[in-house]
Design a protein around this motif. Structure first.
Motif, PDB file in Angstrom:
ATOM      1  N   TYR A  37       0.845  -1.176   0.000  1.00  0.00           N
ATOM      2  CA  TYR A  37       0.000   0.000   0.000  1.00  0.00           C
ATOM      3  C   TYR A  37       0.891   1.240   0.000  1.00  0.00           C
ATOM      4  O   TYR A  37       1.949   1.273   0.625  1.00  0.00           O
ATOM      5  N   GLN A  39       0.934   5.373   0.872  1.00  0.00           N
ATOM      6  CA  GLN A  39       0.236   6.427   1.597  1.00  0.00           C
ATOM      7  C   GLN A  39       0.923   7.761   1.323  1.00  0.00           C
ATOM      8  O   GLN A  39       1.945   8.093   1.919  1.00  0.00           O
ATOM      9  N   SER A  42      -1.455  13.013   1.558  1.00  0.00           N
ATOM     10  CA  SER A  42      -2.903  13.176   1.733  1.00  0.00           C
ATOM     11  C   SER A  42      -3.481  12.182   2.736  1.00  0.00           C
ATOM     12  O   SER A  42      -4.630  12.326   3.160  1.00  0.00           O
ATOM     13  N   ARG A  43      -2.707  11.218   3.128  1.00  0.00           N
ATOM     14  CA  ARG A  43      -3.080  10.211   4.127  1.00  0.00           C
ATOM     15  C   ARG A  43      -3.900   9.057   3.545  1.00  0.00           C
ATOM     16  O   ARG A  43      -4.145   8.068   4.223  1.00  0.00           O
ATOM     17  N   GLN A  44      -4.308   9.181   2.313  1.00  0.00           N
ATOM     18  CA  GLN A  44      -5.094   8.124   1.695  1.00  0.00           C
ATOM     19  C   GLN A  44      -4.266   6.852   1.553  1.00  0.00           C
ATOM     20  O   GLN A  44      -3.083   6.904   1.233  1.00  0.00           O
ATOM     21  N   MET A  45      -4.853   5.703   1.797  1.00  0.00           N
ATOM     22  CA  MET A  45      -4.175   4.410   1.623  1.00  0.00           C
ATOM     23  C   MET A  45      -4.559   3.862   0.257  1.00  0.00           C
ATOM     24  O   MET A  45      -5.739   3.610  -0.017  1.00  0.00           O
ATOM     25  N   PHE A  91       3.640   0.698   2.721  1.00  0.00           N
ATOM     26  CA  PHE A  91       3.407  -0.349   3.708  1.00  0.00           C
ATOM     27  C   PHE A  91       3.272  -1.701   3.025  1.00  0.00           C
ATOM     28  O   PHE A  91       2.540  -1.849   2.052  1.00  0.00           O
TER      29      PHE A  91
END
Lengths: 119, 114
Positions: A37, A39, A42-45, A91
Motif C-alpha cells: 500500500y 500512503q 494526503s493520508r489516503q491508503m 506499507f
C-alpha cells in the motif's frame, strides 16, 4: 502469529531511477496474500500491488513489480522510472487466505518505509 | 458516490471526554475494520466486524468500543480519551471474496487528545 518487517524506515531515489523496498514476513501458513500500500501526504491508503502466495509468477502493475521469494518469506517492491508522485510512505501487508471468521481476514502491516524522490 | 467515508477528518478533544469516530461504506461489504496508525508501529488493528452485530477485538482494543447495528456503519468510540490515543484512525472494509476483495480504506481521522 504472523509478523511483517520492513527494515528500511526511509529510502531515497533519484527521479527516473529504480528503487527496491524490502519486506519480510513470518508465517507458518502456506496460503496467503501479500500487498503493498502507498500512503501519500494526503493520508489516503492506496493499493499498489498484490500477490497470491501460491502463484510463483511475480505480480506487475505498470512501473511497480514485486520480487516474491516464498521460501525466504520475502516480498520486495521495485519501482521503476521513479516519479515525484511516488514519494510516499509504503506499507507491506499480509493476509491469510483461510476464510474462517473475521479474524483471519485482517491485514497485518509492517511499520512502513518513507520514500523520498529527488528531482 | 460509492466508497467509504470517515468523519470527522480532524478532531481535538480533552482527556477524559468521550469521542466517536464515524465510518460509513456504500458497498455493503461484510467486513469492516478500525486501525490506528502511529509512527514506528505501522497500522494496528483495534476492532473488526464480520457482519452486522458481529464484532471482535483486534490487537489494541483497550479503551475503545465499537458497534455495528447496520452493515454500512461501524462507529468507533473512545469512552474516556487518553493522550496515548492521539493517533490517525483508519476505517476499512472488504467483501467476502478472497484475493479479489482487497481492503478499501477511508481517508482517516486525525485525533488529538490534549
Amino acid at each position: 502469529a504472523q509478523t511483517v518487517t520492513q527494515s528500511q524506515p526511509e529510502m531515497s531515489v533519484q527521479e527516473a531511477e529504480t528503487v527496491t523496498l524490502s519486506c519480510t514476513y513470518d508465517t507458518s501458513e502456506s496460503d496467503y496474500y501479500l500487498f503493498w500500500y502507498k500512503q501519500p501526504p494526503s493520508r489516503q491508503m492506496i493499493l499498489v500491488i498484490r500477490q497470491e502466495a501460491y502463484k510463483q509468477q511475480n505480480a506487475t502493475e505498470n512501473r511497480f513489480s514485486v520480487n516474491f521469494q516464498k521460501a525466504a518469506k520475502s516480498f520486495s517492491l521495485k519501482i521503476s522510472d521513479s516519479q515525484l508522485g511516488d514519494a510516499a510512505m509504503y506499507f507491506c501487508a499480509y493476509r491469510t487466505e483461510l476464510n474462517y471468521g473475521g479474524a483471519t481476514n485482517k491485514l497485518i502491516f509492517g511499520t512502513g518505509t518513507l520514500l523520498a524522490v529527488q528531482p | 458516490d460509492a466508497g467509504i467515508t470517515q468523519s470527522p477528518r480532524y478532531k481535538i478533544t480533552e482527556t477524559g471526554r468521550q469521542v466517536t469516530l464515524m465510518c460509513h461504506q456504500t458497498w455493503s461489504h461484510s467486513y469492516m475494520f478500525w486501525y490506528r496508525q502511529d509512527l514506528g508501529h505501522g497500522l494496528r488493528l483495534i476492532y473488526y466486524s464480520a457482519a452486522a452485530d458481529i464484532t471482535d477485538k483486534g490487537e489494541v482494543p483497550d479503551g475503545y468500543v465499537v458497534s455495528r447495528s447496520k452493515t454500512e456503519n461501524f462507529p468507533l468510540t473512545l469512552e474516556s480519551a487518553t493522550r496515548s490515543q492521539t493517533s490517525v484512525y483508519f476505517c476499512a472494509s472488504r467483501g467476502t471474496g478472497g484475493f479479489n476483495s482487497p481492503l478499501h480504506f477511508g481517508n482517516g481521522t486525525r485525533l488529538t487528545v490534549t
